[in-house]
Design an enzyme around this catalytic site. Structure first.
Site, PDB file in Angstrom:
ATOM      1  N   LYS A 185       0.846  -1.184   0.000  1.00  0.00           N
ATOM      2  CA  LYS A 185       0.000   0.000   0.000  1.00  0.00           C
ATOM      3  C   LYS A 185       0.882   1.234   0.000  1.00  0.00           C
ATOM      4  O   LYS A 185       1.362   1.693   1.039  1.00  0.00           O
ATOM      5  CB  LYS A 185      -0.926   0.043   1.216  1.00  0.00           C
ATOM      6  CG  LYS A 185      -2.041   1.098   1.046  1.00  0.00           C
ATOM      7  CD  LYS A 185      -2.678   1.498   2.349  1.00  0.00           C
ATOM      8  CE  LYS A 185      -1.948   2.619   3.028  1.00  0.00           C
ATOM      9  NZ  LYS A 185      -1.931   3.898   2.246  1.00  0.00           N
ATOM     10  N   PRO A 186       1.094   1.819  -1.195  1.00  0.00           N
ATOM     11  CA  PRO A 186       1.747   3.128  -1.228  1.00  0.00           C
ATOM     12  C   PRO A 186       0.736   4.216  -0.926  1.00  0.00           C
ATOM     13  O   PRO A 186      -0.483   3.973  -0.940  1.00  0.00           O
ATOM     14  CB  PRO A 186       2.250   3.223  -2.676  1.00  0.00           C
ATOM     15  CG  PRO A 186       1.283   2.402  -3.463  1.00  0.00           C
ATOM     16  CD  PRO A 186       0.797   1.300  -2.539  1.00  0.00           C
ATOM     17  N   GLY A 236       7.173   5.344   7.972  1.00  0.00           N
ATOM     18  CA  GLY A 236       6.244   6.448   8.183  1.00  0.00           C
ATOM     19  C   GLY A 236       6.475   7.106   9.527  1.00  0.00           C
ATOM     20  O   GLY A 236       7.577   7.066  10.078  1.00  0.00           O
ATOM     21  N   SER A 237       5.441   7.676  10.083  1.00  0.00           N
ATOM     22  CA  SER A 237       5.553   8.410  11.345  1.00  0.00           C
ATOM     23  C   SER A 237       5.672   7.454  12.523  1.00  0.00           C
ATOM     24  O   SER A 237       5.277   6.287  12.453  1.00  0.00           O
ATOM     25  CB  SER A 237       4.325   9.299  11.539  1.00  0.00           C
ATOM     26  OG  SER A 237       3.169   8.504  11.767  1.00  0.00           O
ATOM     27  N   GLU A 258      10.532   1.898  10.105  1.00  0.00           N
ATOM     28  CA  GLU A 258      11.436   3.043  10.032  1.00  0.00           C
ATOM     29  C   GLU A 258      10.588   4.288  10.202  1.00  0.00           C
ATOM     30  O   GLU A 258       9.702   4.559   9.397  1.00  0.00           O
ATOM     31  CB  GLU A 258      12.196   3.091   8.709  1.00  0.00           C
ATOM     32  CG  GLU A 258      13.415   3.995   8.828  1.00  0.00           C
ATOM     33  CD  GLU A 258      13.646   4.892   7.647  1.00  0.00           C
ATOM     34  OE1 GLU A 258      13.158   6.045   7.687  1.00  0.00           O
ATOM     35  OE2 GLU A 258      14.275   4.445   6.690  1.00  0.00           O
ATOM     36  N   CYS A 292      13.059  11.703   6.253  1.00  0.00           N
ATOM     37  CA  CYS A 292      13.155  11.271   7.650  1.00  0.00           C
ATOM     38  C   CYS A 292      14.566  11.382   8.199  1.00  0.00           C
ATOM     39  O   CYS A 292      14.755  11.505   9.405  1.00  0.00           O
ATOM     40  CB  CYS A 292      12.636   9.841   7.792  1.00  0.00           C
ATOM     41  SG  CYS A 292      13.423   8.660   6.677  1.00  0.00           S
ATOM     42  N   GLU A 390       9.334  16.490  15.491  1.00  0.00           N
ATOM     43  CA  GLU A 390       9.757  16.418  14.095  1.00  0.00           C
ATOM     44  C   GLU A 390       8.980  17.449  13.277  1.00  0.00           C
ATOM     45  O   GLU A 390       7.758  17.521  13.333  1.00  0.00           O
ATOM     46  CB  GLU A 390       9.522  15.017  13.535  1.00  0.00           C
ATOM     47  CG  GLU A 390      10.030  14.854  12.115  1.00  0.00           C
ATOM     48  CD  GLU A 390       9.814  13.445  11.575  1.00  0.00           C
ATOM     49  OE1 GLU A 390      10.631  12.987  10.773  1.00  0.00           O
ATOM     50  OE2 GLU A 390       8.812  12.809  11.961  1.00  0.00           O
TER      51      GLU A 390
END
Length: 521
Positions: A185-186, A236-237, A258, A292, A390
């Protein structure tokens, strides 16, 4: 150079229609995506529902059984062919990446390089990494032990919007080489680059069903995506990573995550100022800071602060922003309105609370709808949101420090631990400082690329920046189950009938000392 018109560029509605057909979706739902840099319509893509995700897993699972039986050297062939095709057709994929993300071409080029080089690394080494390995057995000569590597099955992979080609394809290639299938799933906004790669690989001989792409919002398809996976890979987050971990835990399914970062750069007093300024610009503002591993905190020794910071701020203020497809543009657009709004809110709050604006600081709608100036702030303090959280945008805060111990403490004073950067003419000193930084990758005299592009070494985060690693042996072996197969010969693991157990036990105990002295164990 202005952005090419639809008639001038390689990407076309015909290509968009062909790629859209690669989405696993059987309903009428669709989403129209636009080019962030200009707002112009780009493509309409099908949206998957829960039933589509279940169907994708069913097809992937069926295809995976046959794919796992293919010798690794044969599995690698489509990916080796892909490397040449990527080089020959790079303008096509660079156009797609720029159009769907808004980033500058030089930053899209980094994605091309990453996919080409990472794919080549794993296609060359998969056979060696996956081969059966002899291991020391229980008894010398009498126990023969081998470690086997078996594919997990079907990997559920979720990739983000900021580096869609790189962080999708470069994780999928090792998963497929390990004998798995993938349901991917992009992000819908940036799905075209993954669909392009899937389309290319199928044309080069990869079985179509081993890589399934589904599109949709996590609230709609997140549960079936995670509930059917034999392993989950997520980029992702940190908030999203926690949700994945909570979902995977009850099923005892493995995962790699990650996640976010608040990455520091330390400028030591002997650093080459001009080189460090150039490096800091790239480290902070690649892809408009939507990276990131980009630098968000810059610690400069007091001896060089008053020289470095003005030069850095001046250089940032002169950066060329634009929508062009040429390599002269230094920074492109942000990708989402929500991200631009979040960045603007952090900067505005910091300035209102006393931060000093040294460069940038505002949106640039005169260039494009989602442009924000590269921004440098001083006097940032703990009550400001951008101090610890962030930012994920083109913003960096600069700080003065007195000595090495203070710099290390400041760099480590964060919940994150993804990437860091050290600048010095004394590389040995830089490596010593790097070893004390709590981050998964640390670069000396480079912002992020040296470590990230060292594909033979693992890359990932400490603390709240992630679990597991991509790249290196672990980046492929995490998609496998280790299996130990041992056969026993000559000597049994219990005493012969004529020897009482006590004597047998004493004999084994003495054998331990003997094996130690002879270095057999």
């Amino acid at each position: 150079m202005a952005i090419p018109t639809a008639d001038e560029r390689i990407f076309s509605p015909t290509i968009a229609e062909r790629l859209a057909a690669r989405v696993t979706a059987d309903g009428d739902a669709s989403a129209a995506i636009s080019a962030p840099a200009t707002g112009e319509p780009l493509a309409t893509l099908p949206i998957s529902g829960p039933d589509d995700v279940h169907a994708a897993y069913a097809r992937a699972r069926e295809a995976q059984r046959a794919w796992a039986e293919v010798p690794v050297s044969e599995r690698a062939r489509p990916f080796l062919r892909m490397v040449d095709e990527l080089v020959d057709r790079r303008d096509e994929i660079l156009d797609i990446i720029q159009l769907e993300t808004g980033k500058a071409r030089r930053h899209a080029y980094e994605e091309f390089l990453d996919v080409a080089l990472c794919s080549l690394y794993y296609a060359r080494r998969a056979r060696r990494l996956l081969r059966p390995r002899r291991r020391q057995g229980a008894f010398p000569l009498a126990t023969r032990t081998r470690e086997l590597r078996r594919p997990k099955g079907v990997i559920g992979l979720i990739s983000p919007w900021n580096y869609p080609f790189s962080l999708g394809v470069s994780d999928i290639v090792p998963a497929l080489l390990a004998g798995n299938a993938v349901v991917h799933k992009p992000d819908t906004q940036t799905a075209l680059s993954s669909l392009w790669a899937l389309d290319l690989l199928v044309s080069l001989g990869m079985p179509a069903d081993i890589w399934q792409i589904v599109l949709g919002e996590p609230a709609e398809i997140g549960d079936p995506l995670l509930d059917n996976a034999d392993y989950v890979a997520f980029t992702g987050s940190t908030r999203g990573g926690r949700a994945v971990a909570e979902k995977a835990a009850p099923r005892l399914v493995g995962y790699s995550l990650e996640l976010g970062g608040k990455n520091p750069m330390i400028v030591l007093p002997d650093a080459d100022i001009d080189r460090t300024v150039r490096g800091a610009v790239r480290a902070c503002f690649t892809n408009s800071g939507q990276l990131c591993i980009s630098i968000e905190r810059l610690y400069v020794h007091e001896d060089v602060y008053d020289t470095f910071v003005p030069k850095f701020a001046e250089r940032v203020g002169k950066m060329k922003l634009g929508t062009g497809f040429g390599y002269d543009v230094e920074m492109g657009s942000m990708t989402y309105q929500r991200q631009l709004d979040a960045v603007a809110a952090q900067v505005d709050q910091a300035v209102e609370r006393g931060a000093t604006l040294l460069a940038g600081g505002k949106p640039r709608p005169d260039i494009g709808p989602l442009f924000f100036e590269p921004t440098v702030l001083a006097d940032v303090t703990g009550e400001m949101d951008l101090c610890a959280g962030e930012t994920f945008g083109p913003v960096v805060s600069v700080y003065r420090y007195r000595d090495e111990e203070e710099a290390i403490a400041l760099a480590n004073d964060t919940a994150y631990g993804l990437n860091a950067s050290i600048w010095t003419k004394d590389v040995a000193r830089g490596r010593r400082v790097a070893a004390r930084i709590q981050a998964g990758t640390v670069n000396v005299n480079e912002g992020y690329g040296a470590a990230f592009a060292s594909y033979d070494a693992p890359m990932g985060g400490m603390k709240q920046s992630g679990v597991g690693r991509r790249h290196g042996a672990e980046g492929l072996l995490k998609y496998t189950e280790a299996q130990t197969v041992s056969s026993q010969h000559l000597v049994e693991l219990e005493p012969p009938a004529r020897i009482e157990y006590g004597k047998y036990a004493n004999g084994l105990a003495m054998a331990i000392k003997l094996m130690k002295r002879l270095h057999i164990k």
